[in-house]
Scaffold this active site. Structure first.
Site, PDB file in Angstrom:
ATOM      1  N   LYS A 113      46.500  36.146  38.492  1.00 43.07           N
ATOM      2  CA  LYS A 113      45.317  35.511  37.895  1.00 43.07           C
ATOM      3  C   LYS A 113      45.659  34.104  37.406  1.00 43.07           C
ATOM      4  CE  LYS A 113      41.778  36.594  34.364  1.00 43.07           C
ATOM      5  NZ  LYS A 113      41.384  37.573  33.328  1.00 43.07           N
ATOM      6  N   SER A 194      36.844  39.460  33.304  1.00 38.02           N
ATOM      7  CA  SER A 194      37.114  38.136  33.827  1.00 38.02           C
ATOM      8  C   SER A 194      38.110  38.116  34.992  1.00 38.02           C
ATOM      9  CB  SER A 194      37.662  37.242  32.712  1.00 38.02           C
ATOM     10  OG  SER A 194      38.916  37.719  32.236  1.00 38.02           O
ATOM     11  N   SER A 218      38.234  43.176  30.822  1.00 34.37           N
ATOM     12  CA  SER A 218      38.449  42.244  31.929  1.00 34.37           C
ATOM     13  C   SER A 218      39.329  42.776  33.044  1.00 34.37           C
ATOM     14  CB  SER A 218      39.035  40.929  31.404  1.00 34.37           C
ATOM     15  OG  SER A 218      38.055  40.213  30.694  1.00 34.37           O
TER      16      SER A 218
END
Length: 527
Positions: A113, A194, A218
């Site tokens: 990420k 997210s 997330s």
């Protein structure tokens, strides 16, 4: 090649220009290759036998990213490719040939990420145009562990900008740097966030496994909506050093995989105590070295699983999936106990207060030590205002502004809110004791809502993972079934550092359920 495409893909973008074009038809899987849905264990088996190399596997995934993420359905899950990926893969193949095998992740391509520092040619931006100059000098602690384990860092994934802590009206999976990530099952549906790109990339077979982060949901929510497995570890099991922060109380990184076994293998490489990252929950010593040793097809036998009773009758489609899941667990030897655990998180305003204070403190510390020109939250807010058309075309930065208005972590208001949040762990422990539970469970989310950059996300009222986020306890999310062509997940929660128990339970449920379905890249839900 457009300049924006080069910025998003990095120096390896030229590689894609040399690749052959692939036809793509909406409503059909995009010609899955030889390695689609392959497990990490099978990849290792083939590498050991000489039928596969890390270099070949890395090239394969780069090709899949080119034709599925940047072309075809244009998932926009990968924000940047590591220009060193092929070189690293070749070196790891050379190591294997010489007899050195670092472990289960040796030569396995992993996506990271884009809020996690990598000391290479890639940027760490949290999806924001404000940090395009931020190239880290040092790997995040967890990235260093992955490199030591022999993982090939393939690239970085798109995310909800600033890990969804900029606006209350954001669209999950949208960032000013990477655009809107799309759900690979139905392209006009949200991937949640997210950690949108990490979950989508795993679901769409663009990598073997991926790393995400979570403050509250997330990892769990994207895992649920994209039909993959996500583990949100106990806060403290995986280091946060080198991860762009929101909350020192709730933040953690965690793995995504297409199977529980794959996620457990990645967790084994990521986990490790970091003296520079103190947390609320003290880890038992020693920690397990290999979480795949807890994969047990009989792991539900004799277990007492608490189910959130308020979620048994909410939506007829999800009610049916949950009822089937509970029956499958019972048939595998578990005892199901109806409880109400979601009420432990009914602390009006406390979480948002803690996050605002901790974000201001954490982001100022991160930026001041980073290689970015922007060195403070105040300067970040100013940048966004000066570049509003590019950075804030759909929603604002009210969470930034609220955080900037807060004081330091000695403020009475913060301490009182934190005390309430810290009480969630005690409340959950009391519930586990009272009902003699091994785990809690409930639907992770509803089915994915339509992407809406105007009004933002449409939350479906489940979020059974929430108490794990507030308490710092672990959770694992995996597929529970499909609803109108959209995945729906189930989340299991346990006490601090009970990842072994969660992995046993989730793996056993996975074996009786087998609910993972590869995505079909539909344009919209079929009526």
């Amino acid at each position: 090649m457009k300049r924006r495409s080069f910025i998003r893909l990095g120096p390896a973008a030229g590689l894609f220009a040399l690749m052959p074009a692939f036809a793509w038809q909406p409503g059909r899987a995009t010609a899955p290759g030889e390695y689609a849905e392959m497990t990490v264990a099978e990849m290792q088996k083939r590498m050991q036998s000489g039928r596969l190399t890390s270099l070949a596997l890395t090239r394969y995934y780069l090709g899949e990213i080119a034709r599925t993420d940047q072309a075809g359905p244009k998932l926009a899950s990968v924000i940047e490719i590591n220009p060193d990926a092929l070189r690293i893969a070749a070196l790891l193949d050379k190591e294997r040939k010489s007899g050195r095998i670092r472990g289960p992740l040796h030569g396995i391509p992993v996506l990271i990420k884009d809020n996690i520092d990598t000391a290479d040619h890639m940027k760490t931006t949290a999806g924001s145009l404000a940090l395009l100059d931020n190239v880290a000098s040092k790997d995040a602690f967890l990235v260093a562990r992955l490199r030591e384990a022999g993982a090939v860092i393939l690239g970085k994934t798109n995310l909800s900008e600033w890990a969804n802590f900029r606006s209350t009206r954001s669209s999950s999976g949208w960032s000013s740097r990477g655009g809107q990530t799309r759900n690979p099952y139905v392209l006009d549906r949200s991937p949640c966030g997210s950690s949108s790109g990490s979950a989508v990339a795993v679901a769409a077979n663009l990598c073997a496994v991926a790393v995400g982060t979570e403050t509250n949901g997330s990892i769990a929510c994207p895992a649920s909506m994209n039909g993959v497995v996500g583990i949100k570890p106990t806060v403290g099991l995986v280091s946060r050093s080198g991860v762009i922060p929101i909350s020192k109380t709730q933040d953690t990184a965690g793995p995504f995989g297409r199977t529980v076994a794959d996620a457990a293998a990645l967790l084994s490489a990521m986990a490790g105590q970091d003296p520079a990252d103190p947390t609320q929950h003290k880890a038992p010593q020693p920690l397990p070295a290999d979480y795949t040793t807890f994969l047990d097809a009989g792991g539900l036998k004799g277990k007492r699983i608490g189910v959130e009773k308020t979620m048994l009758k909410k939506h007829e489609g999800i009610d049916s999936l949950l009822a089937r899941a509970l029956e499958q667990m019972k048939a595998a030897g578990a005892e199901i106990v109806e409880v109400e655990y979601m009420k432990v998180q009914q602390l009006p305003g406390a979480e948002s207060m803690v996050l605002q204070y901790e974000f201001k403190d954490g982001i100022n510390r991160y930026l001041s030590a980073s290689n970015a020109k922007i060195k403070s939250l105040e300067s970040l807010i100013a940048f966004n205002n000066a570049n509003k058309a590019k950075v804030m075309p759909h929603f604002g930065q009210e969470l930034f502004e609220l955080s900037q208005a807060k004081g330091d972590l000695n403020t009475k208001e913060y301490k009182e809110a934190l005390e309430k949040i810290n009480g969630v762990a005690d409340a959950l422990n009391s519930l586990f004791d009272k009902h003699r539970l091994d785990a809690l469970c409930g639907p992770s989310t509803g089915a994915a809502w339509c992407i809406d950059v105007v009004n933002g996300d449409f939350w479906t009222g489940y979020g059974s993972y929430g108490p794990a986020a507030l308490s710092g306890f672990p959770s694992i999310t995996l597929p529970m079934g499909m609803l109108n062509g959209l995945p729906v997940g189930i989340s299991f929660l346990a006490r601090a550092y009970q990842e072994p128990e969660l992995i046993r339970i989730a793996y056993a449920y996975e074996q009786v359920g087998r609910h993972r379905v590869a995505p079909g890249f539909l344009k919209s839900v079929r009526s």
